[in-house]
Design a protein around this motif. Structure first.
Motif, PDB file in Angstrom:
ATOM      1  N   THR A 156       0.722  -1.169  -0.086  1.00  8.80           N
ATOM      2  CA  THR A 156      -0.179  -0.182   0.009  1.00  8.80           C
ATOM      3  C   THR A 156       0.774   1.336  -0.209  1.00  8.80           C
ATOM      4  N   PHE A 157       2.066   1.203   0.938  1.00 10.10           N
ATOM      5  CA  PHE A 157       2.720   2.444   0.871  1.00 10.10           C
ATOM      6  C   PHE A 157       3.587   2.595  -0.363  1.00 10.10           C
ATOM      7  N   SER A 158       4.167   1.512  -0.886  1.00 14.66           N
ATOM      8  CA  SER A 158       4.708   1.568  -1.968  1.00 14.66           C
ATOM      9  C   SER A 158       3.721   2.417  -3.119  1.00 14.66           C
ATOM     10  N   GLN A 159       2.733   1.946  -3.173  1.00 14.17           N
ATOM     11  CA  GLN A 159       1.826   2.601  -4.080  1.00 14.17           C
ATOM     12  C   GLN A 159       1.191   4.165  -3.813  1.00 14.17           C
ATOM     13  N   ALA A 160       0.900   4.280  -2.588  1.00 11.41           N
ATOM     14  CA  ALA A 160       0.197   5.397  -2.222  1.00 11.41           C
ATOM     15  C   ALA A 160       1.555   6.708  -1.730  1.00 11.41           C
ATOM     16  N   ASP A 161       2.344   6.243  -1.225  1.00 10.85           N
ATOM     17  CA  ASP A 161       3.346   7.324  -0.634  1.00 10.85           C
ATOM     18  C   ASP A 161       4.277   7.930  -1.861  1.00 10.85           C
ATOM     19  N   SER A 162       3.669   8.563  -2.683  1.00  6.87           N
ATOM     20  CA  SER A 162       4.395   8.905  -3.904  1.00  6.87           C
ATOM     21  C   SER A 162       5.482   9.801  -3.732  1.00  6.87           C
ATOM     22  N   ASN A 163       5.726  10.748  -2.580  1.00 10.75           N
ATOM     23  CA  ASN A 163       6.756  11.524  -2.340  1.00 10.75           C
ATOM     24  C   ASN A 163       7.708  11.114  -1.470  1.00 10.75           C
ATOM     25  N   GLY A 164       7.253   9.650  -0.765  1.00  4.30           N
ATOM     26  CA  GLY A 164       8.513   9.062  -0.207  1.00  4.30           C
ATOM     27  C   GLY A 164       8.795   9.462   1.136  1.00  4.30           C
ATOM     28  N   ASP A 165       7.826  10.089   1.849  1.00  2.46           N
ATOM     29  CA  ASP A 165       7.999  10.803   3.149  1.00  2.46           C
ATOM     30  C   ASP A 165       7.476   9.742   4.108  1.00  2.46           C
ATOM     31  N   GLY A 166       7.459   8.545   3.902  1.00  2.76           N
ATOM     32  CA  GLY A 166       6.883   7.473   4.994  1.00  2.76           C
ATOM     33  C   GLY A 166       5.549   7.707   5.587  1.00  2.76           C
ATOM     34  N   ARG A 167       4.778   8.419   4.815  1.00  9.01           N
ATOM     35  CA  ARG A 167       3.372   8.839   5.558  1.00  9.01           C
ATOM     36  C   ARG A 167       2.452   9.075   4.135  1.00  9.01           C
ATOM     37  N   ILE A 168       0.981   8.849   4.380  1.00  9.77           N
ATOM     38  CA  ILE A 168       0.158   9.279   3.255  1.00  9.77           C
ATOM     39  C   ILE A 168      -0.517  10.422   3.378  1.00  9.77           C
ATOM     40  N   ASP A 169      -0.532  11.412   2.567  1.00  7.50           N
ATOM     41  CA  ASP A 169      -1.438  12.714   2.746  1.00  7.50           C
ATOM     42  C   ASP A 169      -2.742  12.508   2.102  1.00  7.50           C
ATOM     43  N   PRO A 170      -3.656  13.301   2.211  1.00  4.48           N
ATOM     44  CA  PRO A 170      -5.054  13.217   1.868  1.00  4.48           C
ATOM     45  C   PRO A 170      -4.965  13.286   0.360  1.00  4.48           C
ATOM     46  N   GLU A 171      -4.044  14.016  -0.480  1.00  8.35           N
ATOM     47  CA  GLU A 171      -3.895  13.958  -1.726  1.00  8.35           C
ATOM     48  C   GLU A 171      -3.461  12.693  -2.477  1.00  8.35           C
ATOM     49  N   GLU A 172      -2.355  12.189  -1.775  1.00 13.22           N
ATOM     50  CA  GLU A 172      -1.799  10.985  -2.138  1.00 13.22           C
ATOM     51  C   GLU A 172      -2.912   9.708  -2.103  1.00 13.22           C
ATOM     52  N   TRP A 173      -3.641   9.850  -0.815  1.00 13.85           N
ATOM     53  CA  TRP A 173      -4.795   8.787  -0.497  1.00 13.85           C
ATOM     54  C   TRP A 173      -5.551   8.941  -1.614  1.00 13.85           C
ATOM     55  N   GLU A 174      -6.191  10.004  -2.129  1.00 16.88           N
ATOM     56  CA  GLU A 174      -7.077  10.193  -3.056  1.00 16.88           C
ATOM     57  C   GLU A 174      -6.758   9.488  -4.517  1.00 16.88           C
ATOM     58  N   GLU A 175      -5.356   9.669  -4.924  1.00 16.83           N
ATOM     59  CA  GLU A 175      -4.854   9.168  -5.983  1.00 16.83           C
ATOM     60  C   GLU A 175      -4.664   7.670  -5.796  1.00 16.83           C
ATOM     61  N   PHE A 176      -4.301   7.196  -4.564  1.00 21.79           N
ATOM     62  CA  PHE A 176      -4.186   5.789  -4.499  1.00 21.79           C
ATOM     63  C   PHE A 176      -5.667   5.128  -4.672  1.00 21.79           C
ATOM     64  N   VAL A 177      -6.445   5.775  -4.044  1.00 22.48           N
ATOM     65  CA  VAL A 177      -8.235   5.301  -4.279  1.00 22.48           C
ATOM     66  C   VAL A 177      -8.598   5.043  -5.799  1.00 22.48           C
ATOM     67  N   LYS A 178      -8.185   6.282  -6.542  1.00 19.53           N
ATOM     68  CA  LYS A 178      -8.582   6.263  -7.896  1.00 19.53           C
ATOM     69  C   LYS A 178      -8.057   5.010  -8.678  1.00 19.53           C
ATOM     70  N   ALA A 179      -6.944   4.764  -8.145  1.00 24.81           N
ATOM     71  CA  ALA A 179      -5.742   3.704  -8.882  1.00 24.81           C
ATOM     72  C   ALA A 179      -6.242   2.227  -8.372  1.00 24.81           C
ATOM     73  N   ASN A 180      -6.892   2.258  -7.099  1.00 22.38           N
ATOM     74  CA  ASN A 180      -7.508   0.965  -6.730  1.00 22.38           C
ATOM     75  C   ASN A 180      -8.690   1.121  -5.927  1.00 22.38           C
ATOM     76  N   PRO A 181      -9.885   1.277  -6.730  1.00 27.09           N
ATOM     77  CA  PRO A 181     -11.104   1.370  -6.396  1.00 27.09           C
ATOM     78  C   PRO A 181     -11.522   0.347  -5.541  1.00 27.09           C
ATOM     79  N   ALA A 182     -11.049  -0.897  -5.554  1.00 28.83           N
ATOM     80  CA  ALA A 182     -11.574  -1.940  -4.626  1.00 28.83           C
ATOM     81  C   ALA A 182     -11.299  -1.396  -3.124  1.00 28.83           C
ATOM     82  N   SER A 183     -10.420  -0.486  -2.915  1.00 27.50           N
ATOM     83  CA  SER A 183      -9.967  -0.073  -1.539  1.00 27.50           C
ATOM     84  C   SER A 183     -11.075   0.495  -0.840  1.00 27.50           C
ATOM     85  N   LEU A 184     -12.054   0.862  -1.727  1.00 31.72           N
ATOM     86  CA  LEU A 184     -13.591   1.596  -1.207  1.00 31.72           C
ATOM     87  C   LEU A 184     -14.667   0.453  -1.124  1.00 31.72           C
ATOM     88  N   ARG A 185     -14.431  -0.782  -1.324  1.00 31.47           N
ATOM     89  CA  ARG A 185     -15.338  -1.583  -1.463  1.00 31.47           C
ATOM     90  C   ARG A 185     -16.159  -1.782  -0.060  1.00 31.47           C
TER      91      ARG A 185
END
Length: 210
Positions: A156-185
């Motif tokens: 999850t972090f390898s996909q979502a943490d796009s800036n590599g700072d070790g945490r997921i911010d709201p914008e990164e989470w939004e992009e992750f969900v768009k790429a992985n719609p099953a995460s909202l199932r």
């Protein structure tokens, strides 16, 4: 014997008119009325004061008021809009609306982010994600090895943490969900569209059982 009459219900703290709630949520007036009956069942299942306490919330999900679970705790906290330790009717309807199939994906995405942001820092940390994955597995009575859980978190972090700072911010989470719609199932509950026809499977019995 556990349900309140319509007149009693209107006198309870936190009561709001169905028409008002329907205008502010994804529910119709008829669906809000049906949710009021469900709310009655939950809020009179143990303490019988017309408010949903955490024990009653746990009983609704697990048929066991004593089973502690981080997932239940977190959802309860997000439903407790007034932060007073109970769920009132208005908060119940507004929070459930997030799970309505017709609710915009953006609202579901934001709610899911809050669910994982356990410490309210505005970011999802690795440890928070790990804790929630374990809680969701426990809630589903599933078991995965420690290595499998770590693999889920790392992937999850390898996909979502796009800036590599070790945490997921709201914008990164939004992009992750768009790429992985099953995460909202789990963020859509189909029965909420048919709530006037039948209550969901977790409607509680009239009493708690040990």
């Amino acid at each position: 014997m556990g349900c309140a009459s319509s007149k009693q219900f209107k006198r309870l703290p936190g009561y709001e008119e169905p028409a008002v709630l329907a205008a502010q949520t994804a529910f119709t007036v008829n669906e809000v009325e049906a949710l009021r009956e469900l709310y009655n069942k939950l809020s009179y299942s143990i303490i019988k004061d017309g408010l949903i306490h955490k024990e009653e919330f746990q009983l609704a999900l697990f048929r066991n008021s004593r089973k502690a679970n981080l997932f239940v705790d977190r959802v309860f906290d997000l439903f407790d809009l007034k932060r007073n330790g109970v769920i009132e009717f208005g908060g119940f309807v507004r929070s459930l609306s997030v799970f309505h199939p017709k609710t915009p994906k953006s609202e579901k995405t934001a709610f899911a982010f809050k669910l994982y942001d356990l410490r309210g820092t505005g970011y999802i940390e690795k440890e928070e994600l790990r804790e929630m994955v374990l809680a969701l597995l426990d809630e589903s009575d599933l078991y995965l090895s420690e290595n499998a859980v770590e693999a889920i978190v790392d992937n999850t972090f390898s996909q979502a943490d796009s800036n590599g700072d070790g945490r997921i911010d709201p914008e990164e989470w939004e992009e992750f969900v768009k790429a992985n719609p099953a995460s909202l199932r789990n963020m859509s509950l189909p029965y909420l569209q048919d709530i006037t026809m039948a209550f969901p499977s977790f409607v509680v019995h009239s009493e708690a059982h040990d």
